[in-house]
Design a protein around this motif. Structure first.
Motif, PDB file in Angstrom:
ATOM      1  N   ILE A 163      -3.225  16.717   3.616  1.00 20.46           N
ATOM      2  CA  ILE A 163      -2.972  17.140   4.941  1.00 20.46           C
ATOM      3  C   ILE A 163      -1.679  17.665   5.496  1.00 20.46           C
ATOM      4  N   ALA A 164      -1.700  18.798   6.134  1.00 20.42           N
ATOM      5  CA  ALA A 164      -0.310  19.266   6.376  1.00 20.42           C
ATOM      6  C   ALA A 164       0.892  19.176   5.451  1.00 20.42           C
ATOM      7  N   GLY A 165       0.414  19.774   4.202  1.00 23.64           N
ATOM      8  CA  GLY A 165       1.399  19.656   3.173  1.00 23.64           C
ATOM      9  C   GLY A 165       2.023  18.509   2.540  1.00 23.64           C
ATOM     10  N   VAL A 166       1.173  17.445   2.931  1.00 25.69           N
ATOM     11  CA  VAL A 166       1.544  15.989   2.288  1.00 25.69           C
ATOM     12  C   VAL A 166       0.113  15.442   1.765  1.00 25.69           C
ATOM     13  N   ARG A 167       0.195  14.908   0.675  1.00 27.94           N
ATOM     14  CA  ARG A 167      -0.961  14.305  -0.260  1.00 27.94           C
ATOM     15  C   ARG A 167      -0.775  12.705   0.145  1.00 27.94           C
ATOM     16  N   ALA A 213      -6.704  -6.489  -5.666  1.00 29.74           N
ATOM     17  CA  ALA A 213      -6.872  -6.111  -7.062  1.00 29.74           C
ATOM     18  C   ALA A 213      -7.378  -4.901  -7.283  1.00 29.74           C
ATOM     19  N   ALA A 214      -8.926  -4.620  -6.810  1.00 32.18           N
ATOM     20  CA  ALA A 214      -9.394  -3.328  -6.692  1.00 32.18           C
ATOM     21  C   ALA A 214      -8.846  -2.261  -6.098  1.00 32.18           C
ATOM     22  N   GLU A 215      -8.126  -2.384  -4.805  1.00 33.69           N
ATOM     23  CA  GLU A 215      -7.507  -1.420  -4.308  1.00 33.69           C
ATOM     24  C   GLU A 215      -6.052  -1.034  -4.774  1.00 33.69           C
ATOM     25  N   ARG A 216      -5.540  -2.035  -5.296  1.00 31.53           N
ATOM     26  CA  ARG A 216      -4.306  -1.747  -6.281  1.00 31.53           C
ATOM     27  C   ARG A 216      -4.686  -0.917  -7.251  1.00 31.53           C
ATOM     28  N   ARG A 217      -5.733  -1.159  -8.118  1.00 30.96           N
ATOM     29  CA  ARG A 217      -6.160  -0.418  -9.174  1.00 30.96           C
ATOM     30  C   ARG A 217      -6.388   1.110  -8.833  1.00 30.96           C
ATOM     31  N   ARG A 218      -7.025   1.129  -7.618  1.00 33.21           N
ATOM     32  CA  ARG A 218      -7.389   2.558  -6.898  1.00 33.21           C
ATOM     33  C   ARG A 218      -6.124   3.145  -6.726  1.00 33.21           C
ATOM     34  N   ILE A 219      -5.327   2.675  -5.910  1.00 32.07           N
ATOM     35  CA  ILE A 219      -4.083   3.213  -5.564  1.00 32.07           C
ATOM     36  C   ILE A 219      -3.270   3.864  -6.919  1.00 32.07           C
ATOM     37  N   ALA A 220      -3.129   2.735  -7.823  1.00 27.91           N
ATOM     38  CA  ALA A 220      -2.487   3.172  -9.119  1.00 27.91           C
ATOM     39  C   ALA A 220      -3.124   4.520  -9.754  1.00 27.91           C
ATOM     40  N   ALA A 221      -4.359   4.462  -9.922  1.00 27.97           N
ATOM     41  CA  ALA A 221      -5.236   5.806 -10.296  1.00 27.97           C
ATOM     42  C   ALA A 221      -4.865   7.125  -9.728  1.00 27.97           C
ATOM     43  N   LEU A 222      -4.800   6.828  -8.463  1.00 28.97           N
ATOM     44  CA  LEU A 222      -4.894   7.977  -7.396  1.00 28.97           C
ATOM     45  C   LEU A 222      -3.327   8.386  -7.544  1.00 28.97           C
ATOM     46  N   LEU A 223      -2.461   7.557  -7.764  1.00 25.96           N
ATOM     47  CA  LEU A 223      -1.022   8.069  -7.976  1.00 25.96           C
ATOM     48  C   LEU A 223      -0.795   8.691  -9.442  1.00 25.96           C
ATOM     49  N   GLU A 224      -1.701   8.253 -10.305  1.00 20.09           N
ATOM     50  CA  GLU A 224      -1.512   8.918 -11.684  1.00 20.09           C
ATOM     51  C   GLU A 224      -2.099  10.404 -11.592  1.00 20.09           C
ATOM     52  N   GLN A 225      -3.218  10.169 -10.940  1.00 26.23           N
ATOM     53  CA  GLN A 225      -3.907  11.588 -10.958  1.00 26.23           C
ATOM     54  C   GLN A 225      -3.405  12.826 -10.176  1.00 26.23           C
ATOM     55  N   ALA A 226      -2.312  12.370  -9.154  1.00 28.19           N
ATOM     56  CA  ALA A 226      -1.997  13.338  -7.968  1.00 28.19           C
ATOM     57  C   ALA A 226      -1.327  14.504  -8.702  1.00 28.19           C
ATOM     58  N   PRO A 227      -1.755  15.591  -8.442  1.00 27.30           N
ATOM     59  CA  PRO A 227      -0.811  16.874  -8.941  1.00 27.30           C
ATOM     60  C   PRO A 227       0.518  16.959  -8.395  1.00 27.30           C
ATOM     61  N   ASP A 228       1.320  17.703  -9.067  1.00 26.61           N
ATOM     62  CA  ASP A 228       2.675  17.802  -8.542  1.00 26.61           C
ATOM     63  C   ASP A 228       2.371  18.969  -7.556  1.00 26.61           C
ATOM     64  N   GLY A 229       3.574  19.043  -6.691  1.00 30.77           N
ATOM     65  CA  GLY A 229       3.696  20.237  -5.720  1.00 30.77           C
ATOM     66  C   GLY A 229       3.726  19.688  -4.284  1.00 30.77           C
ATOM     67  N   PRO A 231       4.365  16.286  -1.643  1.00 31.31           N
ATOM     68  CA  PRO A 231       5.165  14.885  -1.544  1.00 31.31           C
ATOM     69  C   PRO A 231       4.064  13.905  -1.246  1.00 31.31           C
ATOM     70  N   MET A 232       4.032  12.793  -2.025  1.00 31.53           N
ATOM     71  CA  MET A 232       3.024  11.623  -1.719  1.00 31.53           C
ATOM     72  C   MET A 232       3.372  10.719  -0.698  1.00 31.53           C
ATOM     73  N   VAL A 233       2.566  10.322   0.274  1.00 31.86           N
ATOM     74  CA  VAL A 233       2.844   9.197   1.098  1.00 31.86           C
ATOM     75  C   VAL A 233       1.769   8.145   0.833  1.00 31.86           C
ATOM     76  N   VAL A 234       1.878   6.925   0.640  1.00 28.67           N
ATOM     77  CA  VAL A 234       1.089   5.630   0.572  1.00 28.67           C
ATOM     78  C   VAL A 234       1.044   5.102   1.879  1.00 28.67           C
ATOM     79  N   VAL A 235      -0.238   4.855   2.507  1.00 27.91           N
ATOM     80  CA  VAL A 235      -0.244   4.282   3.575  1.00 27.91           C
ATOM     81  C   VAL A 235      -1.223   2.960   3.407  1.00 27.91           C
ATOM     82  N   THR A 236      -0.564   1.802   3.448  1.00 24.21           N
ATOM     83  CA  THR A 236      -1.571   0.424   3.486  1.00 24.21           C
ATOM     84  C   THR A 236      -1.156  -0.325   4.749  1.00 24.21           C
ATOM     85  N   HIS A 237      -2.031  -1.240   5.068  1.00 27.37           N
ATOM     86  CA  HIS A 237      -1.742  -2.306   5.974  1.00 27.37           C
ATOM     87  C   HIS A 237      -0.857  -3.432   5.526  1.00 27.37           C
TER      88      HIS A 237
END
Length: 327
Positions: A163-167, A213-229, A231-237
């Motif tokens: 969204i808006a140039g941010v992943r 544990a499940a959400e941590r694994r999911r975040i890790a997978a998304l970070l690994e899969q994210a393409p370059d190009g 900026p990555m912003v992680v949002v958690t409560h």
């Protein structure tokens, strides 16, 4: 692809990312705007991925326009006598980032509040531990997703969105309990008014550890899969680090409900910014990994010292650009 070809594609991808930010300003009233944003962002990232080596130049001449994120959390408007009266002057921003606990037990009210504050601009929202009060986390998420349909609010639950140039990558996260040994009492209830994922009784430390544990694994997978190009912003409560908790909270037996140590995720990935809430204390610092860590929780009746109605953080429009704070 040859080295010169990869360089050209990278430059073209970076230019696409710049253009899409300007395009977004022209399509604010288009009901399909988020779909267009996704297409443009993925297109820009695809061009960058076509380069053939990490050593290629990653910057272009001249200043890059950078998306501005308006950050807040923990409004707890269920405690306010006149919740709709919270209507602060809107700062200059491109995306509103709401890190949970907007309205206890009111998923629809939480989404409506985030949409009202965003005032027609995109918003990213993750559920806190208070949105699912009186229901299971899954039931809460279903209601949040349903309420967000047809709005500019993107609810993230172990998911990513460009969204808006941010992943963005977002999830509640919950907590593993390790900080105060809560993992050793998995059958003990947490004292929160959230139902167990099974729907039988209230949520336990074991339930929250499993969700974490499940959400941590999911975040890790998304970070690994994210393409370059982009900026990555992680949002958690829940908080992703344990080293800066307020001393009083750190000494509390329930401290393990608030934070977990995800420093390895930060060190091993290209994260520009990590936004969180839950702990009612302001934070704005640079982690050793280079990730900016920001929390701007209001707290019940806006009781958190230092809460800012206009906390805006700007992130880079291209890889490896530093974030900076807009004062």
């Amino acid at each position: 692809m040859g080295r010169s070809g990869g360089f050209l594609f990278r430059r073209l991808g970076e230019r696409v990312n710049i253009v899409l930010i300007h395009l977004r300003q022209e399509i604010q009233t288009d009901p399909h705007r988020i779909r267009i944003d996704q297409f443009l962002d993925d297109l820009g990232a695809a061009f960058v991925r076509m380069s053939d080596g990490p050593g290629l130049a990653r910057t272009i001449e001249g200043p890059l326009p950078m998306p501005r994120l308006w950050i807040l959390s923990d409004l707890h408007l269920e405690a306010a006598p006149f919740p709709d009266a919270y209507d602060p002057p809107r700062p200059g921003f491109d995306v509103l980032v709401a890190a949970g606990d907007i309205w206890r037990g009111g998923p629809e009210k939480a989404v409506a509040t985030v949409a009202r504050l965003a005032a027609g601009r995109p918003a990213v929202f993750v559920a806190g531990n208070h949105e699912p009060w009186g229901m299971t986390p899954a039931r809460c998420m279903a209601r949040l997703k349903r309420a967000a349909k047809g709005t500019d609010v993107t609810v993230l639950d172990g998911e990513g969105a460009a969204i808006a140039g941010v992943r963005f990558i977002g999830a509640t996260l919950w907590a593993d309990g390790l900080l105060s040994g809560l993992h050793l009492r998995p059958l003990q209830t947490t004292g929160e008014g959230v139902l167990s994922p099974s729907g039988q009784g209230t949520i336990t430390h074991g339930d929250e550890a499993a969700l974490h544990a499940a959400e941590r694994r999911r975040i890790a997978a998304l970070l690994e899969q994210a393409p370059d190009g982009l900026p990555m912003v992680v949002v958690t409560h829940h908080a992703p680090l344990t080293d800066r908790m307020p001393p009083g909270l750190r000494a509390h037996p329930g401290a393990g409900l608030f934070a977990s140590d995800l420093s390895t995720l930060m060190t091993g990935n290209r994260i520009a910014l990590w936004v969180y809430g839950h702990i009612h204390a302001r934070e704005d610092r640079l982690h050793d990994s280079g990730a900016r860590i920001v929390a701007n929780p209001a707290g019940p009746l806006f009781s958190t010292p230092g809460f800012e109605d206009d906390c805006v953080v700007t992130v880079g429009a291209g890889m490896d650009l530093k974030t900076r704070r807009e004062d």
